[in-house]
Write a protein that holds these residues in place. Sequence first.
Motif, PDB file in Angstrom:
ATOM      1  N   ARG A   1     -55.341 117.345 -97.798  1.00 43.63           N
ATOM      2  CA  ARG A   1     -56.276 118.283 -97.466  1.00 43.63           C
ATOM      3  C   ARG A   1     -56.148 118.194 -96.084  1.00 43.63           C
ATOM      4  NH1 ARG A   1     -58.772 113.812-100.044  1.00 43.63           N
ATOM      5  NH2 ARG A   1     -59.544 113.132 -98.098  1.00 43.63           N
ATOM      6  N   GLU A   2     -55.840 117.206 -95.090  1.00 42.45           N
ATOM      7  CA  GLU A   2     -56.034 117.324 -93.876  1.00 42.45           C
ATOM      8  C   GLU A   2     -54.596 117.829 -93.166  1.00 42.45           C
ATOM      9  OE1 GLU A   2     -58.692 116.550 -92.271  1.00 42.45           O
ATOM     10  OE2 GLU A   2     -59.830 115.707 -93.968  1.00 42.45           O
ATOM     11  N   GLU A   3     -54.860 118.714 -92.132  1.00 41.80           N
ATOM     12  CA  GLU A   3     -53.792 119.317 -91.535  1.00 41.80           C
ATOM     13  C   GLU A   3     -52.600 118.552 -91.186  1.00 41.80           C
ATOM     14  OE1 GLU A   3     -51.299 122.423 -90.858  1.00 41.80           O
ATOM     15  OE2 GLU A   3     -53.261 122.748 -91.769  1.00 41.80           O
ATOM     16  N   ARG A   4     -53.314 117.455 -90.366  1.00 42.69           N
ATOM     17  CA  ARG A   4     -52.224 116.171 -89.695  1.00 42.69           C
ATOM     18  C   ARG A   4     -51.491 115.665 -90.776  1.00 42.69           C
ATOM     19  NH1 ARG A   4     -48.646 114.583 -88.237  1.00 42.69           N
ATOM     20  NH2 ARG A   4     -47.994 113.063 -86.923  1.00 42.69           N
ATOM     21  N   THR A   5     -51.994 115.369 -92.121  1.00 44.54           N
ATOM     22  CA  THR A   5     -51.191 114.824 -93.063  1.00 44.54           C
ATOM     23  C   THR A   5     -50.391 116.210 -93.760  1.00 44.54           C
ATOM     24  OG1 THR A   5     -53.339 113.872 -93.935  1.00 44.54           O
ATOM     25  CG2 THR A   5     -51.363 113.568 -95.343  1.00 44.54           C
ATOM     26  N   LYS A   6     -50.663 117.139 -93.796  1.00 46.63           N
ATOM     27  CA  LYS A   6     -49.854 118.182 -94.284  1.00 46.63           C
ATOM     28  C   LYS A   6     -48.233 118.185 -93.485  1.00 46.63           C
ATOM     29  CE  LYS A   6     -53.566 121.111 -96.188  1.00 46.63           C
ATOM     30  NZ  LYS A   6     -54.244 122.494 -96.143  1.00 46.63           N
ATOM     31  N   GLN A   7     -48.557 118.335 -91.925  1.00 45.59           N
ATOM     32  CA  GLN A   7     -47.606 118.281 -90.942  1.00 45.59           C
ATOM     33  C   GLN A   7     -46.557 116.997 -91.470  1.00 45.59           C
ATOM     34  OE1 GLN A   7     -49.421 118.234 -87.320  1.00 45.59           O
ATOM     35  NE2 GLN A   7     -50.366 120.491 -87.557  1.00 45.59           N
ATOM     36  N   PHE A   8     -47.114 115.993 -91.525  1.00 39.94           N
ATOM     37  CA  PHE A   8     -46.347 114.738 -91.530  1.00 39.94           C
ATOM     38  C   PHE A   8     -45.407 114.972 -92.830  1.00 39.94           C
ATOM     39  CE2 PHE A   8     -45.832 110.543 -93.252  1.00 39.94           C
ATOM     40  CZ  PHE A   8     -45.040 109.820 -92.147  1.00 39.94           C
TER      41      PHE A   8
END
Length: 275
Positions: free
Chosen positions: A260-267
């Motif tokens: 859900r979170e953009e930072r998680t998506k990037q990682f």
Amino acid sequence: MSPTEPSNAPHGNSGPVLSARDLAKAFGSNKVLRGIDIDVRRGQVVALIGPSGSGKTTVLRSLNGLEVPDAGTVTFGDADAGTVRGSGAGLTLDFAGNVGKREIAALRDRSAMVFQHYNLFPHMTVLKNIIEGPLQVQKRPRTEVVAEAERLLARVGLADKRDAYPFELSGGQQQRVGIVRALALKPQLLLFDEPTSALDPELVGEVLGVIKELADEGWTMVIVTHELAFARQVADEVIFMDGGVVVERGPAADVLREPREERTKQFVKRLQHDV
């Protein structure tokens, strides 16, 4: 059935084996943990993922007493908050108070750590590395401990290495000995700190295979890992950390496939691309 019945195998809908609340830790001005909450149920596998420096290993070491948080609580079983129990089912350590050596020892009695760099005693044989803890710390009978160690070594394909020294083993074999050493302590909770990161790529599979078998048998585990495909296979819950906080948590399929979170998506995207 494995040679050792998991002492932490699932039994119905019991409460958490472990609960950590508001864990905080700073090294000087560097705040590495900023109010971390974790619950681990009996038989559950929780994977901690995140970039280097996010606080994952500090969380793991805090759950085992290898690191003493500046604040927060860690509870095993159903102890009342703010109390300390002995070797029974309930134990709570409140790190805002005065936590001494006895309390830290009681915390360590409930879990066992498998380290990134094996941490085997180089002057001891494989068998002696495994039986040292059960004999010296737990004061269990030698015949029982040796027989248990030999069964566990056979289970991970290392029966013929009982009298070898660590320098005679491959990295994968050393890590499997590390896993056996942890199992021999009959812990309520198994903790893995990047168990494959020090291995050559061709040796990773043999270690991950053993951990997956333990997950299938119902061992309760918290695993710090960068192996996202492995986390997706074995973990019930994935916690993504960054900057000392939990950014996202949820079922492995959700966090690793549709974060859900953009930072998680990037990682997740970067790590999958790197692989």
